[in-house]
Scaffold this active site. Sequence first.
Site, PDB file in Angstrom:
ATOM      1  N   TYR A  37       0.808  -1.223   0.000  1.00 51.16           N
ATOM      2  CA  TYR A  37       0.000   0.000   0.000  1.00 51.16           C
ATOM      3  C   TYR A  37       0.836   1.266   0.000  1.00 51.16           C
ATOM      4  O   TYR A  37       0.484   2.263   0.621  1.00 51.16           O
ATOM      5  CB  TYR A  37      -0.945   0.019   1.208  1.00 51.16           C
ATOM      6  CG  TYR A  37      -2.072  -0.959   1.089  1.00 51.16           C
ATOM      7  CD1 TYR A  37      -3.082  -0.776   0.161  1.00 51.16           C
ATOM      8  CD2 TYR A  37      -2.114  -2.076   1.909  1.00 51.16           C
ATOM      9  CE1 TYR A  37      -4.118  -1.679   0.048  1.00 51.16           C
ATOM     10  CE2 TYR A  37      -3.148  -2.992   1.805  1.00 51.16           C
ATOM     11  CZ  TYR A  37      -4.151  -2.789   0.878  1.00 51.16           C
ATOM     12  OH  TYR A  37      -5.168  -3.691   0.770  1.00 51.16           O
ATOM     13  N   CYS A  38       1.927   1.248  -0.714  1.00 50.70           N
ATOM     14  CA  CYS A  38       2.832   2.393  -0.783  1.00 50.70           C
ATOM     15  C   CYS A  38       2.616   3.106  -2.118  1.00 50.70           C
ATOM     16  O   CYS A  38       2.258   2.476  -3.115  1.00 50.70           O
ATOM     17  CB  CYS A  38       4.278   1.885  -0.675  1.00 50.70           C
ATOM     18  SG  CYS A  38       5.545   3.144  -0.824  1.00 50.70           S
TER      19      CYS A  38
END
Length: 169
Positions: A37-38
Amino acid sequence: MSTGTIYDFQVKNAVGEMVSLDKYTGLVVLIVNVASYCGLTHSNYKELKSLNDKYYDRGLRIAAFPCNQFGFQEPYCEADVSNFVKENFEFEPDLYGKVLVNGGPLIGEEEPLWEFLKKEQSGTLVDAIKWNFTKFLVNRKGKVVARYAPATNPESFEEKIVELLDEEL
């Protein structure tokens, strides 16, 4: 006796078994701390897959270590990380167990491999890993030869990878 290579280390694989990194003897390895989730996830996985597809047969391996230390951007367990990468990027890097690349609140929580990587290739200002997708390039002799910042696109150092692949053992 330490030889100062990644071959000195054992790490947990994605199913919790200890694996010796001497399995990479004679190969070029790109070691990366990854997160699902970057903001850098899409571009890094896309380019890592591209490099893997081009150079796997010549001896390039991608070693991915999930890490939840930066913004809690890797909440998944290793099996879910593997599925996420397969489904979204059609990519299956060598996936390892989750790590603390900068240690944690308790002494000894830092993964020894990552302590070694930072010692071999120090960072800008401080040696600590600053974010997800920090990349360490390892030559065919197990020596760490370069460190790349999280925002550095993997394909931007493709020439260096090819140079290492072309080196004799």
